[in-house]
Design a protein around this motif. Structure first.
Motif, mmCIF file in Angstrom:
data_model
loop_
_atom_site.group_PDB
_atom_site.id
_atom_site.type_symbol
_atom_site.label_atom_id
_atom_site.label_comp_id
_atom_site.label_asym_id
_atom_site.label_seq_id
_atom_site.Cartn_x
_atom_site.Cartn_y
_atom_site.Cartn_z
ATOM 1 N N ASN A 138 28.796 46.773 46.248
ATOM 2 C CA ASN A 138 29.973 46.145 46.846
ATOM 3 C C ASN A 138 29.794 44.644 47.018
ATOM 4 O OD1 ASN A 138 31.103 48.660 47.118
ATOM 5 N ND2 ASN A 138 30.628 48.874 49.279
ATOM 6 N N ILE A 139 30.811 43.908 46.595
ATOM 7 C CA ILE A 139 30.836 42.463 46.812
ATOM 8 C C ILE A 139 32.106 42.127 47.583
ATOM 9 C CG2 ILE A 139 30.913 40.172 45.753
ATOM 10 C CD1 ILE A 139 29.605 41.414 43.252
ATOM 11 N N ALA A 140 31.949 41.691 48.829
ATOM 12 C CA ALA A 140 33.087 41.224 49.614
ATOM 13 C C ALA A 140 33.327 39.770 49.231
ATOM 14 C CB ALA A 140 32.809 41.344 51.104
ATOM 15 N N ALA A 168 36.180 37.034 40.530
ATOM 16 C CA ALA A 168 36.183 38.391 41.078
ATOM 17 C C ALA A 168 36.630 39.407 40.027
ATOM 18 C CB ALA A 168 37.082 38.464 42.317
ATOM 19 N N GLN A 169 37.630 39.056 39.251
ATOM 20 C CA GLN A 169 38.105 39.959 38.197
ATOM 21 C C GLN A 169 37.003 40.212 37.161
ATOM 22 O OE1 GLN A 169 41.207 38.501 35.491
ATOM 23 N NE2 GLN A 169 42.264 40.448 35.803
ATOM 24 N N ALA A 170 36.296 39.166 36.762
ATOM 25 C CA ALA A 170 35.204 39.319 35.795
ATOM 26 C C ALA A 170 34.099 40.212 36.360
ATOM 27 C CB ALA A 170 34.646 37.953 35.420
ATOM 28 N N ILE A 197 35.634 43.768 47.111
ATOM 29 C CA ILE A 197 36.364 43.988 48.361
ATOM 30 C C ILE A 197 36.967 42.641 48.761
ATOM 31 C CG2 ILE A 197 36.250 44.740 50.763
ATOM 32 C CD1 ILE A 197 33.696 46.333 49.995
ATOM 33 N N PRO A 198 38.281 42.474 48.568
ATOM 34 C CA PRO A 198 38.913 41.201 48.901
ATOM 35 C C PRO A 198 38.976 40.949 50.411
ATOM 36 C CG PRO A 198 40.302 42.538 47.440
ATOM 37 C CD PRO A 198 39.208 43.422 47.951
ATOM 38 N N VAL A 199 38.686 39.713 50.802
ATOM 39 C CA VAL A 199 38.822 39.297 52.201
ATOM 40 C C VAL A 199 39.755 38.098 52.217
ATOM 41 C CG1 VAL A 199 37.641 38.496 54.271
ATOM 42 C CG2 VAL A 199 36.507 40.133 52.749
ATOM 43 N N ASN A 200 40.993 38.361 52.652
ATOM 44 C CA ASN A 200 42.026 37.336 52.706
ATOM 45 C C ASN A 200 43.078 37.814 53.711
ATOM 46 O OD1 ASN A 200 44.427 35.849 52.272
ATOM 47 N ND2 ASN A 200 43.916 35.478 50.132
ATOM 48 N N PRO A 201 43.236 37.110 54.836
ATOM 49 C CA PRO A 201 44.176 37.566 55.868
ATOM 50 C C PRO A 201 45.645 37.484 55.452
ATOM 51 C CG PRO A 201 43.274 35.424 56.445
ATOM 52 C CD PRO A 201 42.550 35.877 55.217
ATOM 53 N N ASN A 202 45.931 36.845 54.321
ATOM 54 C CA ASN A 202 47.322 36.665 53.899
ATOM 55 C C ASN A 202 47.751 37.592 52.769
ATOM 56 O OD1 ASN A 202 47.628 34.452 55.736
ATOM 57 N ND2 ASN A 202 46.448 33.216 54.305
ATOM 58 N N ALA A 203 46.928 38.577 52.432
ATOM 59 C CA ALA A 203 47.270 39.498 51.340
ATOM 60 C C ALA A 203 46.954 40.928 51.767
ATOM 61 C CB ALA A 203 46.491 39.136 50.080
ATOM 62 N N ILE A 222 44.510 42.930 46.368
ATOM 63 C CA ILE A 222 44.176 42.010 45.286
ATOM 64 C C ILE A 222 43.302 42.783 44.302
ATOM 65 C CG2 ILE A 222 43.083 39.828 44.617
ATOM 66 C CD1 ILE A 222 43.515 38.819 47.485
ATOM 67 N N LEU A 223 43.581 42.640 43.017
ATOM 68 C CA LEU A 223 42.827 43.312 41.958
ATOM 69 C C LEU A 223 42.780 44.827 42.164
ATOM 70 C CD1 LEU A 223 39.908 40.736 41.572
ATOM 71 C CD2 LEU A 223 41.704 41.205 39.890
ATOM 72 N N GLY A 224 43.852 45.371 42.720
ATOM 73 C CA GLY A 224 43.943 46.812 42.919
ATOM 74 C C GLY A 224 43.123 47.343 44.083
ATOM 75 N N GLU A 225 42.573 46.452 44.877
ATOM 76 C CA GLU A 225 41.749 46.849 46.032
ATOM 77 C C GLU A 225 42.440 46.439 47.327
ATOM 78 O OE1 GLU A 225 38.942 48.532 46.114
ATOM 79 O OE2 GLU A 225 38.302 48.463 44.016
ATOM 80 N N VAL A 226 42.250 47.243 48.375
ATOM 81 C CA VAL A 226 42.775 46.903 49.692
ATOM 82 C C VAL A 226 42.123 45.606 50.141
ATOM 83 C CG1 VAL A 226 42.842 47.585 52.129
ATOM 84 C CG2 VAL A 226 43.201 49.298 50.334
#
Length: 141
Positions: free
Chosen positions: A20-22, A38-40, A49-55, A58-62
């Motif tokens: 896992n990469i946050a 991140a996509q690559a 694992i996307p960390v963004n309070p405004n989304a 992203i990339l099909g992940e929560v």
């Protein structure tokens, strides 16, 4: 003596052991570097694992608003934030017991590195995770 990144062979071992990469600061815009990196990494088989309070996704992940909101273990915290904004990210990475605190190319902060290292994390600064992975593990893990 100043900060030094781990030896390339050790970085290779860290990447090979990673699941896992946050990604802190991951943009939902496909033309942004954070998205492309991140996509690559996702295409190479890493779990992003996307960390963004405004989304929300992203990339099909929560997408999570913060590292503390992620309900599973994190191997690498990969940071796309300005150098002056990474100290709280380092503190949170320690809190969630991540294994590696990785600041992308152009991002360097001695205080954040000290916080992460004191908390038991490996620290890599001013290096692109995608480039390192391509060089060190060209055929994948």
């Amino acid at each position: 003596m100043g900060f030094e990144n781990p030896a390339r062979e050790h970085i290779k071992e860290l990447l090979a052991a990673t699941g896992n990469i946050a990604v802190v600061g991951l943009s939902d815009k496909p033309d942004r570097v954070s998205y492309m990196v991140a996509q690559a990494m996702q295409q190479k088989g890493y779990r992003i694992i996307p960390v963004n309070p405004n989304a929300t996704s992203i990339l099909g992940e929560v997408c999570y608003p913060s590292l503390s909101d992620i309900p599973e273990p994190v191997d690498i915290v990969n940071v796309f934030r300005r150098s002056e904004q990474v100290v709280p990210v380092a503190e949170e990475a320690v809190k969630i017991k991540a294994k590696v605190f990785w600041l992308q190319s152009g991002i360097f902060n001695d205080e954040a590195a000290e916080i992460a290292q004191s908390g038991g994390l490996e620290v890599i600064m001013d290096r692109c995770i995608k480039v390192e992975d391509a060089i060190l593990l060209p055929r994948g893990r």
